[in-house]
Scaffold this motif. Structure first.
Motif, short mmCIF file in Angstrom:
data_model
loop_
_atom_site.label_atom_id
_atom_site.label_comp_id
_atom_site.label_asym_id
_atom_site.label_seq_id
_atom_site.Cartn_x
_atom_site.Cartn_y
_atom_site.Cartn_z
N PRO A 144 0.84 -1.44 -0.35
CA PRO A 144 -0.45 0.03 0.10
C PRO A 144 0.57 1.51 -0.26
O PRO A 144 1.86 0.77 0.30
N LEU A 145 0.35 1.90 -0.32
CA LEU A 145 0.91 3.41 -0.25
C LEU A 145 1.19 4.57 0.21
O LEU A 145 -0.45 4.53 1.11
N GLN A 146 1.02 4.76 1.40
CA GLN A 146 1.55 5.43 2.85
C GLN A 146 1.13 7.16 2.29
O GLN A 146 0.80 7.59 3.15
N HIS A 147 2.07 7.61 2.12
CA HIS A 147 2.41 9.13 1.46
C HIS A 147 2.27 8.83 -0.11
O HIS A 147 3.10 7.91 -1.00
N CYS A 148 2.59 10.55 -0.48
CA CYS A 148 2.50 11.22 -2.24
C CYS A 148 4.46 10.83 -2.31
O CYS A 148 4.64 11.33 -1.58
N SER A 149 4.88 10.24 -3.24
CA SER A 149 6.77 9.97 -3.35
C SER A 149 6.11 11.49 -4.96
O SER A 149 7.31 11.51 -5.11
N CYS A 150 5.38 12.29 -5.16
CA CYS A 150 5.74 13.01 -6.37
C CYS A 150 6.89 13.71 -6.10
O CYS A 150 7.44 14.18 -7.48
N GLY A 151 6.80 14.29 -4.94
CA GLY A 151 8.13 15.69 -4.99
C GLY A 151 7.04 16.58 -4.64
O GLY A 151 8.06 18.11 -4.24
N GLN A 152 6.03 17.12 -5.54
CA GLN A 152 5.62 18.41 -5.65
C GLN A 152 4.78 18.65 -4.18
O GLN A 152 4.22 20.28 -4.04
N CYS A 153 4.04 17.58 -3.59
CA CYS A 153 3.20 17.88 -2.59
C CYS A 153 3.33 17.43 -1.00
O CYS A 153 2.90 17.78 -0.09
N GLY A 154 4.70 17.82 -1.37
CA GLY A 154 5.44 17.46 0.43
C GLY A 154 5.18 16.34 0.74
O GLY A 154 5.38 15.98 2.47
N GLY A 155 4.67 15.25 0.05
CA GLY A 155 4.19 13.49 1.65
C GLY A 155 3.32 13.75 1.16
O GLY A 155 3.13 13.75 3.08
N VAL A 156 2.13 14.05 0.67
CA VAL A 156 0.86 13.79 1.71
C VAL A 156 0.59 12.03 2.07
O VAL A 156 0.70 11.67 1.10
N SER A 157 -0.04 12.77 3.35
CA SER A 157 -0.80 10.85 3.85
C SER A 157 -1.79 10.55 2.83
O SER A 157 -2.57 11.26 2.97
N LEU A 158 -1.58 8.95 2.20
CA LEU A 158 -2.64 8.90 1.50
C LEU A 158 -3.16 7.55 2.17
O LEU A 158 -4.00 6.47 1.45
N ALA A 159 -3.43 6.96 3.31
CA ALA A 159 -4.46 6.13 3.98
C ALA A 159 -5.36 6.42 3.96
O ALA A 159 -6.32 5.47 3.85
N GLY A 160 -5.84 7.52 3.89
CA GLY A 160 -7.51 7.09 3.66
C GLY A 160 -8.28 7.77 2.66
O GLY A 160 -9.18 7.50 2.36
N GLN A 161 -7.28 8.00 1.50
CA GLN A 161 -7.99 8.03 -0.45
C GLN A 161 -7.53 5.82 -0.94
O GLN A 161 -7.80 5.13 -0.48
N PRO A 162 -8.74 6.45 -2.24
CA PRO A 162 -9.59 4.86 -2.21
C PRO A 162 -8.58 4.17 -3.10
O PRO A 162 -8.04 4.49 -3.74
N VAL A 163 -8.92 2.86 -3.12
CA VAL A 163 -8.05 2.40 -3.89
C VAL A 163 -8.49 2.78 -5.56
O VAL A 163 -9.93 2.06 -5.82
N LEU A 164 -7.51 2.49 -6.58
CA LEU A 164 -7.45 2.93 -7.53
C LEU A 164 -7.00 2.04 -7.99
O LEU A 164 -7.75 1.25 -9.90
N GLY A 165 -6.76 0.81 -8.40
CA GLY A 165 -6.15 -0.11 -9.32
C GLY A 165 -5.04 -1.03 -8.82
O GLY A 165 -4.51 -0.05 -7.75
N TYR A 166 -5.30 -2.00 -8.83
CA TYR A 166 -4.16 -2.95 -8.88
C TYR A 166 -2.73 -3.76 -9.88
O TYR A 166 -3.58 -3.55 -10.63
N GLU A 167 -2.15 -3.70 -9.01
CA GLU A 167 -1.35 -4.48 -10.81
C GLU A 167 -0.61 -5.71 -10.18
O GLU A 167 -0.16 -6.09 -9.08
N ARG A 168 -0.83 -6.56 -10.71
CA ARG A 168 -0.62 -7.70 -10.43
C ARG A 168 0.78 -8.73 -11.31
O ARG A 168 0.97 -8.56 -12.41
N ARG A 169 1.68 -8.80 -10.22
CA ARG A 169 3.00 -9.44 -11.17
C ARG A 169 3.19 -10.95 -10.36
O ARG A 169 2.73 -11.17 -9.16
N GLN A 170 3.87 -12.12 -10.93
CA GLN A 170 4.57 -13.27 -10.48
C GLN A 170 6.12 -13.48 -10.21
O GLN A 170 6.68 -12.68 -12.01
N VAL A 171 6.81 -13.37 -9.85
CA VAL A 171 7.97 -14.07 -9.69
C VAL A 171 8.41 -15.51 -9.20
O VAL A 171 7.39 -15.71 -8.95
#
Length: 140
Positions: free
Chosen positions: A102-129
């Motif tokens: 899960p993403l805990q905070h924004c890593s874009c560098g422009q918003c100052g690391g806003v918390s994303l804990a309360g935001q809804p999930v927009l999608g999943y990415e599935r990978r297999q190793v």
């Protein structure tokens, strides 16, 4: 007064002193043979490159010799050919482990690391190793 040509001078000397002319001729022949050997040696030295001597490839300069590829061109493009069935590694139905990152905070560098804990999930990415076992089956 008439000027004698070199040919006439040699003919006159050959009539008077044939041994001297023969010695001059033999010396000239030896000189020609020596010069031909020197030319052959210089041409051989000039023709050397990294493929036919012990020189490093960097000494070839900008004139690289053409590669010696003995294979004939087939006209096909590299990779899988049209009509060939693929062999894709399919994902397994039940994986051994699932990790959610899960993403805990924004890593874009422009918003100052806003918390994303309360935001809804927009999608999943599935990978297999796939982990391969070590070679040899033992510890080294």
């Amino acid at each position: 007064m008439r000027v004698l040509t070199r040919r006439e001078e040699l003919l006159r000397q050959a009539r008077r002193q044939p041994e001297v002319v023969v010695d001059q001729l033999l010396a000239a022949q030896q000189q020609v043979a020596d010069l031909q050997a020197k030319v052959r040696q210089l041409e051989d030295r000039q023709a050397r490159n990294s493929r036919n001597s012990n020189q490093p490839p960097a000494s070839d300069g900008l004139a690289k010799p053409a590669p010696k590829n003995l294979r004939a061109k087939t006209g096909r493009k590299p990779g899988g050919q049209p009509g060939h069935p693929g062999h894709t590694l399919q994902p397994v139905q039940k994986p051994d482990h699932c990790h959610v990152h899960p993403l805990q905070h924004c890593s874009c560098g422009q918003c100052g690391g806003v918390s994303l804990a309360g935001q809804p999930v927009l999608g999943y990415e599935r990978r297999q190793v796939f982990d391969l076992p070590p070679l040899g089956g033992g510890n080294k």
